[in-house]
Scaffold this active site. Structure first.
Site, PDB file in Angstrom:
ATOM      1  N   VAL A  64       0.814  -1.224   0.000  1.00  0.00           N
ATOM      2  CA  VAL A  64       0.000   0.000   0.000  1.00  0.00           C
ATOM      3  C   VAL A  64       0.848   1.275   0.000  1.00  0.00           C
ATOM      4  O   VAL A  64       0.350   2.351  -0.334  1.00  0.00           O
ATOM      5  CB  VAL A  64      -1.006   0.040   1.182  1.00  0.00           C
ATOM      6  CG1 VAL A  64      -2.063  -1.041   1.034  1.00  0.00           C
ATOM      7  CG2 VAL A  64      -0.312  -0.019   2.536  1.00  0.00           C
ATOM      8  N   ASN A  90      -6.022  -0.762   7.229  1.00  0.00           N
ATOM      9  CA  ASN A  90      -5.572  -1.408   8.458  1.00  0.00           C
ATOM     10  C   ASN A  90      -4.111  -1.859   8.399  1.00  0.00           C
ATOM     11  O   ASN A  90      -3.519  -2.167   9.434  1.00  0.00           O
ATOM     12  CB  ASN A  90      -6.522  -2.589   8.737  1.00  0.00           C
ATOM     13  CG  ASN A  90      -5.979  -3.532   9.765  1.00  0.00           C
ATOM     14  OD1 ASN A  90      -6.103  -3.286  10.964  1.00  0.00           O
ATOM     15  ND2 ASN A  90      -5.345  -4.613   9.325  1.00  0.00           N
ATOM     16  N   SER A 142      -4.208   4.167  16.426  1.00  0.00           N
ATOM     17  CA  SER A 142      -3.722   3.506  17.650  1.00  0.00           C
ATOM     18  C   SER A 142      -3.843   4.517  18.778  1.00  0.00           C
ATOM     19  O   SER A 142      -3.770   5.735  18.537  1.00  0.00           O
ATOM     20  CB  SER A 142      -2.255   3.108  17.485  1.00  0.00           C
ATOM     21  OG  SER A 142      -1.688   2.803  18.747  1.00  0.00           O
ATOM     22  N   TYR A 155       5.993   5.445  14.743  1.00  0.00           N
ATOM     23  CA  TYR A 155       4.662   4.800  14.715  1.00  0.00           C
ATOM     24  C   TYR A 155       3.586   5.751  15.249  1.00  0.00           C
ATOM     25  O   TYR A 155       2.517   5.900  14.636  1.00  0.00           O
ATOM     26  CB  TYR A 155       4.754   3.529  15.566  1.00  0.00           C
ATOM     27  CG  TYR A 155       3.503   2.684  15.614  1.00  0.00           C
ATOM     28  CD1 TYR A 155       3.158   1.851  14.556  1.00  0.00           C
ATOM     29  CD2 TYR A 155       2.690   2.693  16.746  1.00  0.00           C
ATOM     30  CE1 TYR A 155       2.029   1.050  14.615  1.00  0.00           C
ATOM     31  CE2 TYR A 155       1.556   1.898  16.816  1.00  0.00           C
ATOM     32  CZ  TYR A 155       1.230   1.078  15.745  1.00  0.00           C
ATOM     33  OH  TYR A 155       0.106   0.293  15.814  1.00  0.00           O
ATOM     34  N   ALA A 157       3.652   9.002  15.334  1.00  0.00           N
ATOM     35  CA  ALA A 157       3.461  10.098  14.365  1.00  0.00           C
ATOM     36  C   ALA A 157       2.601   9.615  13.200  1.00  0.00           C
ATOM     37  O   ALA A 157       1.711  10.337  12.731  1.00  0.00           O
ATOM     38  CB  ALA A 157       4.813  10.606  13.859  1.00  0.00           C
ATOM     39  N   LYS A 159       0.334   7.296  13.252  1.00  0.00           N
ATOM     40  CA  LYS A 159      -1.049   7.078  13.691  1.00  0.00           C
ATOM     41  C   LYS A 159      -1.748   8.419  13.982  1.00  0.00           C
ATOM     42  O   LYS A 159      -2.950   8.569  13.721  1.00  0.00           O
ATOM     43  CB  LYS A 159      -1.077   6.159  14.918  1.00  0.00           C
ATOM     44  CG  LYS A 159      -0.547   4.745  14.636  1.00  0.00           C
ATOM     45  CD  LYS A 159      -1.340   4.029  13.549  1.00  0.00           C
ATOM     46  CE  LYS A 159      -0.945   2.574  13.376  1.00  0.00           C
ATOM     47  NZ  LYS A 159      -1.726   1.881  12.363  1.00  0.00           N
TER      48      LYS A 159
END
Ligand code: NAD
Length: 247
Positions: A64, A90, A142, A155, A157, A159
């Site tokens: 993706v 997801n 998250s 991670y 940042a 989310k």
């Protein structure tokens, strides 16, 4: 059967939370296209599992974070399924390190899959949803996108970015019958969290007011609600699915 005659694209649908979401939607009548990377056998097995509910299911090996590759697959899904009504963003990865030890590659990799991948998928389906005057977009953020977390700057940042992206798209498309929402899971038992040291797992569990670790189904139930017509008037929302952890 809330999703009869609807097609859902679920990225990261080959295992974990994504497979639970795809299963929940298929059980309620949705045709399913899963996008994933890694082990092709995993995608084939997921397709077999999902097919038992009697709807059309296909699996696509697709990164993706790659704009062109993901566009090709979205166009292919529209061609093969006729249309897309539901987009579940997801797919996600972690590369946990303190910023002290985090290099540019660690930062870019996580932002590219989690945030840019979500942008890519929204971009490729945007006009399709606009024309249909219908669409449900639900992205997996998250709780650390809300709170931050030491060792997860990249991670967190990514989310937090998904939340900003979701709210912006929600405002852009609200007048077109398209909703965009996000879930913010806490600690959920999947391959992603199984690699954490037992000490970390125990410490996290001890902090959860609900006194248990979440399951992929806990998240899937909320995603299904947000993708259903029960949530037609809910947009730009972020629902924590964390047993009260980030309350
Ligand atoms: P997982 O590692 O079990 O599964 C990840 C899925 O994403 C796999 O299907 C994988 O093929 C896919 N994926 C990874 N990179 C991809 C790419 N470049 N292109 C397409 N697909 C790709 O993870 P999980 O625990 O099921 O997590 C699912 C989502 O939930 C992720 O976005 C994750 O950040 C988020 N999340 C998980 C937890 C948790 O505790 N497990 C908590 C909060 C948020």
């Amino acid at each position: 059967m809330r999703f009869e005659n609807k097609t859902a694209v679920v990225t990261g649908g080959s295992r974990g939370i994504g497979l639970a979401i795809a299963t929940k939607l298929a059980k309620e009548g949705a045709n399913i296209a899963i996008l994933y990377v890694g082990d092709e056998n995993e995608g084939i097995k997921a397709k077999e599992e999902l097919s038992q509910y009697g709807t059309k299911v296909e699996q696509y090996f697709c990164d993706v974070s790659n704009f062109e590759e993901s566009k090709k697959v979205v166009d292919q899904v529209i061609e093969e399924f006729g249309s897309i009504e539901i987009l579940v963003n997801n797919a996600g990865i972690t590369r946990d390190k303190l910023v002290l030890n985090m290099d540019e590659k660690d930062f870019d990799a996580v932002i590219n899959v989690n945030l840019k991948g979500t942008f890519n998928m929204i971009k490729h389906t945007y006009k399709h949803f606009m024309k249909k005057r219908y669409g449900r977009i639900c992205s997996t953020a998250s709780i650390v996108g809300l709170t931050g977390n030491a060792g997860q700057a990249n991670y967190s940042a990514s989310k937090a970015g998904i939340i900003g992206l979701t709210k912006s798209v929600a405002k852009e498309l609200a007048g077109r019958g398209v909703t965009a929402n996000a879930v913010a899971p806490g600690y959920i038992a999947t391959d992603m969290t199984s690699v954490l040291p037992d000490k970390v797992k125990d410490a996290m569990k001890a902090q959860i007011p609900a006194k248990r670790i979440g399951t992929p189904d806990d998240v899937a139930d909320v995603v299904a609600f947000l993708c259903s017509d029960d949530a037609a008037y809910v947009t730009g929302e972020v629902i924590r699915v964390d047993g009260g952890l980030a309350m």
